[in-house]
Design a protein around this motif. Structure first.
Motif, PDB file in Angstrom:
ATOM      1  N   CYS A  64       0.827  -1.210   0.000  1.00 23.41           N
ATOM      2  CA  CYS A  64       0.000   0.000   0.000  1.00 23.41           C
ATOM      3  C   CYS A  64       0.859   1.257   0.000  1.00 23.41           C
ATOM      4  O   CYS A  64       1.810   1.368   0.750  1.00 23.41           O
ATOM      5  CB  CYS A  64      -0.909   0.010   1.224  1.00 23.41           C
ATOM      6  SG  CYS A  64      -2.002  -1.403   1.271  1.00 23.41           S
ATOM      7  N   ASN A  65       0.480   2.176  -0.849  1.00 21.04           N
ATOM      8  CA  ASN A  65       1.157   3.474  -0.885  1.00 21.04           C
ATOM      9  C   ASN A  65       0.111   4.569  -0.647  1.00 21.04           C
ATOM     10  O   ASN A  65      -1.043   4.281  -0.342  1.00 21.04           O
ATOM     11  CB  ASN A  65       1.895   3.666  -2.216  1.00 21.04           C
ATOM     12  CG  ASN A  65       0.967   3.575  -3.416  1.00 21.04           C
ATOM     13  OD1 ASN A  65      -0.232   3.769  -3.310  1.00 21.04           O
ATOM     14  ND2 ASN A  65       1.531   3.278  -4.569  1.00 21.04           N
ATOM     15  N   SER A  66       0.521   5.804  -0.783  1.00 20.39           N
ATOM     16  CA  SER A  66      -0.394   6.910  -0.508  1.00 20.39           C
ATOM     17  C   SER A  66      -1.576   6.931  -1.487  1.00 20.39           C
ATOM     18  O   SER A  66      -2.665   7.380  -1.135  1.00 20.39           O
ATOM     19  CB  SER A  66       0.354   8.243  -0.544  1.00 20.39           C
ATOM     20  OG  SER A  66       0.971   8.430  -1.799  1.00 20.39           O
ATOM     21  N   VAL A  67      -1.374   6.450  -2.714  1.00 17.15           N
ATOM     22  CA  VAL A  67      -2.476   6.404  -3.683  1.00 17.15           C
ATOM     23  C   VAL A  67      -3.564   5.454  -3.192  1.00 17.15           C
ATOM     24  O   VAL A  67      -4.754   5.772  -3.229  1.00 17.15           O
ATOM     25  CB  VAL A  67      -1.973   5.988  -5.084  1.00 17.15           C
ATOM     26  CG1 VAL A  67      -3.129   5.772  -6.038  1.00 17.15           C
ATOM     27  CG2 VAL A  67      -1.015   7.035  -5.627  1.00 17.15           C
ATOM     28  N   PHE A  68      -3.143   4.278  -2.695  1.00 21.08           N
ATOM     29  CA  PHE A  68      -4.134   3.342  -2.159  1.00 21.08           C
ATOM     30  C   PHE A  68      -4.902   3.973  -1.003  1.00 21.08           C
ATOM     31  O   PHE A  68      -6.115   3.872  -0.911  1.00 21.08           O
ATOM     32  CB  PHE A  68      -3.493   2.038  -1.680  1.00 21.08           C
ATOM     33  CG  PHE A  68      -4.441   1.232  -0.846  1.00 21.08           C
ATOM     34  CD1 PHE A  68      -5.451   0.505  -1.440  1.00 21.08           C
ATOM     35  CD2 PHE A  68      -4.364   1.271   0.535  1.00 21.08           C
ATOM     36  CE1 PHE A  68      -6.364  -0.203  -0.663  1.00 21.08           C
ATOM     37  CE2 PHE A  68      -5.265   0.566   1.322  1.00 21.08           C
ATOM     38  CZ  PHE A  68      -6.266  -0.167   0.715  1.00 21.08           C
ATOM     39  N   ARG A  69      -4.179   4.615  -0.099  1.00 22.66           N
ATOM     40  CA  ARG A  69      -4.825   5.215   1.061  1.00 22.66           C
ATOM     41  C   ARG A  69      -5.861   6.267   0.624  1.00 22.66           C
ATOM     42  O   ARG A  69      -6.943   6.364   1.199  1.00 22.66           O
ATOM     43  CB  ARG A  69      -3.785   5.812   1.995  1.00 22.66           C
ATOM     44  CG  ARG A  69      -3.017   4.749   2.759  1.00 22.66           C
ATOM     45  CD  ARG A  69      -1.890   5.342   3.583  1.00 22.66           C
ATOM     46  NE  ARG A  69      -1.211   4.377   4.406  1.00 22.66           N
ATOM     47  CZ  ARG A  69      -0.420   3.405   3.984  1.00 22.66           C
ATOM     48  NH1 ARG A  69      -0.222   3.227   2.693  1.00 22.66           N
ATOM     49  NH2 ARG A  69       0.169   2.580   4.828  1.00 22.66           N
ATOM     50  N   LEU A  70      -5.540   7.030  -0.421  1.00 21.81           N
ATOM     51  CA  LEU A  70      -6.461   8.024  -0.955  1.00 21.81           C
ATOM     52  C   LEU A  70      -7.719   7.345  -1.512  1.00 21.81           C
ATOM     53  O   LEU A  70      -8.840   7.721  -1.183  1.00 21.81           O
ATOM     54  CB  LEU A  70      -5.778   8.846  -2.053  1.00 21.81           C
ATOM     55  CG  LEU A  70      -6.666   9.820  -2.820  1.00 21.81           C
ATOM     56  CD1 LEU A  70      -7.037  11.001  -1.933  1.00 21.81           C
ATOM     57  CD2 LEU A  70      -5.960  10.295  -4.075  1.00 21.81           C
ATOM     58  N   VAL A  71      -7.526   6.321  -2.356  1.00 17.92           N
ATOM     59  CA  VAL A  71      -8.650   5.619  -2.977  1.00 17.92           C
ATOM     60  C   VAL A  71      -9.488   4.911  -1.912  1.00 17.92           C
ATOM     61  O   VAL A  71     -10.716   4.989  -1.917  1.00 17.92           O
ATOM     62  CB  VAL A  71      -8.153   4.621  -4.046  1.00 17.92           C
ATOM     63  CG1 VAL A  71      -9.293   3.744  -4.546  1.00 17.92           C
ATOM     64  CG2 VAL A  71      -7.514   5.367  -5.201  1.00 17.92           C
ATOM     65  N   PHE A  72      -8.831   4.228  -0.985  1.00 14.59           N
ATOM     66  CA  PHE A  72      -9.566   3.508   0.053  1.00 14.59           C
ATOM     67  C   PHE A  72     -10.380   4.483   0.901  1.00 14.59           C
ATOM     68  O   PHE A  72     -11.507   4.192   1.292  1.00 14.59           O
ATOM     69  CB  PHE A  72      -8.606   2.695   0.921  1.00 14.59           C
ATOM     70  CG  PHE A  72      -9.308   1.693   1.797  1.00 14.59           C
ATOM     71  CD1 PHE A  72      -9.990   0.619   1.248  1.00 14.59           C
ATOM     72  CD2 PHE A  72      -9.289   1.832   3.171  1.00 14.59           C
ATOM     73  CE1 PHE A  72     -10.644  -0.307   2.057  1.00 14.59           C
ATOM     74  CE2 PHE A  72      -9.937   0.903   3.996  1.00 14.59           C
ATOM     75  CZ  PHE A  72     -10.616  -0.155   3.432  1.00 14.59           C
ATOM     76  N   GLY A  73      -9.830   5.653   1.149  1.00 17.03           N
ATOM     77  CA  GLY A  73     -10.561   6.669   1.895  1.00 17.03           C
ATOM     78  C   GLY A  73     -11.817   7.130   1.163  1.00 17.03           C
ATOM     79  O   GLY A  73     -12.835   7.435   1.790  1.00 17.03           O
ATOM     80  N   MET A  74     -11.764   7.156  -0.171  1.00 17.14           N
ATOM     81  CA  MET A  74     -12.934   7.562  -0.964  1.00 17.14           C
ATOM     82  C   MET A  74     -13.959   6.437  -1.070  1.00 17.14           C
ATOM     83  O   MET A  74     -15.163   6.689  -1.116  1.00 17.14           O
ATOM     84  CB  MET A  74     -12.500   7.991  -2.365  1.00 17.14           C
ATOM     85  CG  MET A  74     -11.779   9.312  -2.389  1.00 17.14           C
ATOM     86  SD  MET A  74     -11.518   9.923  -4.066  1.00 17.14           S
ATOM     87  CE  MET A  74     -10.046   9.053  -4.530  1.00 17.14           C
ATOM     88  N   VAL A  75     -13.497   5.189  -1.109  1.00 16.55           N
ATOM     89  CA  VAL A  75     -14.384   4.040  -1.303  1.00 16.55           C
ATOM     90  C   VAL A  75     -14.976   3.543   0.019  1.00 16.55           C
ATOM     91  O   VAL A  75     -16.110   3.061   0.060  1.00 16.55           O
ATOM     92  CB  VAL A  75     -13.617   2.906  -2.017  1.00 16.55           C
ATOM     93  CG1 VAL A  75     -14.431   1.630  -2.076  1.00 16.55           C
ATOM     94  CG2 VAL A  75     -13.209   3.344  -3.412  1.00 16.55           C
ATOM     95  N   ARG A  76     -14.239   3.681   1.085  1.00 12.06           N
ATOM     96  CA  ARG A  76     -14.631   3.126   2.386  1.00 12.06           C
ATOM     97  C   ARG A  76     -16.058   3.493   2.816  1.00 12.06           C
ATOM     98  O   ARG A  76     -16.787   2.629   3.319  1.00 12.06           O
ATOM     99  CB  ARG A  76     -13.623   3.547   3.438  1.00 12.06           C
ATOM    100  CG  ARG A  76     -13.846   2.877   4.766  1.00 12.06           C
ATOM    101  CD  ARG A  76     -12.790   3.307   5.754  1.00 12.06           C
ATOM    102  NE  ARG A  76     -13.065   2.674   7.019  1.00 12.06           N
ATOM    103  CZ  ARG A  76     -12.178   2.085   7.762  1.00 12.06           C
ATOM    104  NH1 ARG A  76     -10.920   2.072   7.393  1.00 12.06           N
ATOM    105  NH2 ARG A  76     -12.525   1.526   8.893  1.00 12.06           N
TER     106      ARG A  76
END
Length: 116
Positions: A64-76
């Protein structure tokens, strides 16, 4: 097809079989995060929540990188709380806690060659 196979395996063994889903998010870039991508992620998560929630046991998300954290934050916010509980963000080294090293894919240091 997937549900039938899982049900058949469960009946044959007398135990409910559950999937272990692996998601390698390494190499994800911000340019890949487009509305179409987010829509696909949302539709996929709804499909699994609606039709396969009982057979998905654990979802391991690694590299996981910062891009994943951004996307997961939007999808969660669109995910069911039970689904979120099944997700485990981890390092590659933690995969062997759940998967025998002899069954790990080559991409994470194991011997198994995956076919696209």
């Amino acid at each position: 097809y997937m549900r039938i196979t899982i049900n058949k395996l469960s009946v044959e063994s007398g135990k409910l079989k559950r999937w272990l889903c692996l998601f390698d998010t390494g190499g994800a870039t911000l340019s890949q995060v487009r509305p179409e991508f987010l829509d696909q992620v949302q539709r996929s998560s709804k499909l699994f929540q609606r039709h396969y929630r009982e057979v998905v046991g654990t979802v391991m998300i690694f590299n996981c990188n910062s891009v994943f954290r951004l996307v997961f934050g939007m999808v969660r916010p669109f995910l069911n709380p039970r689904t979120i509980q099944k997700c485990r963000v981890c390092d590659v080294q933690n995969l062997s806690e759940v998967i025998p090293p002899s069954r790990l894919p080559k991409s994470v240091g194991g011997p198994v060659l995956l076919v696209d």
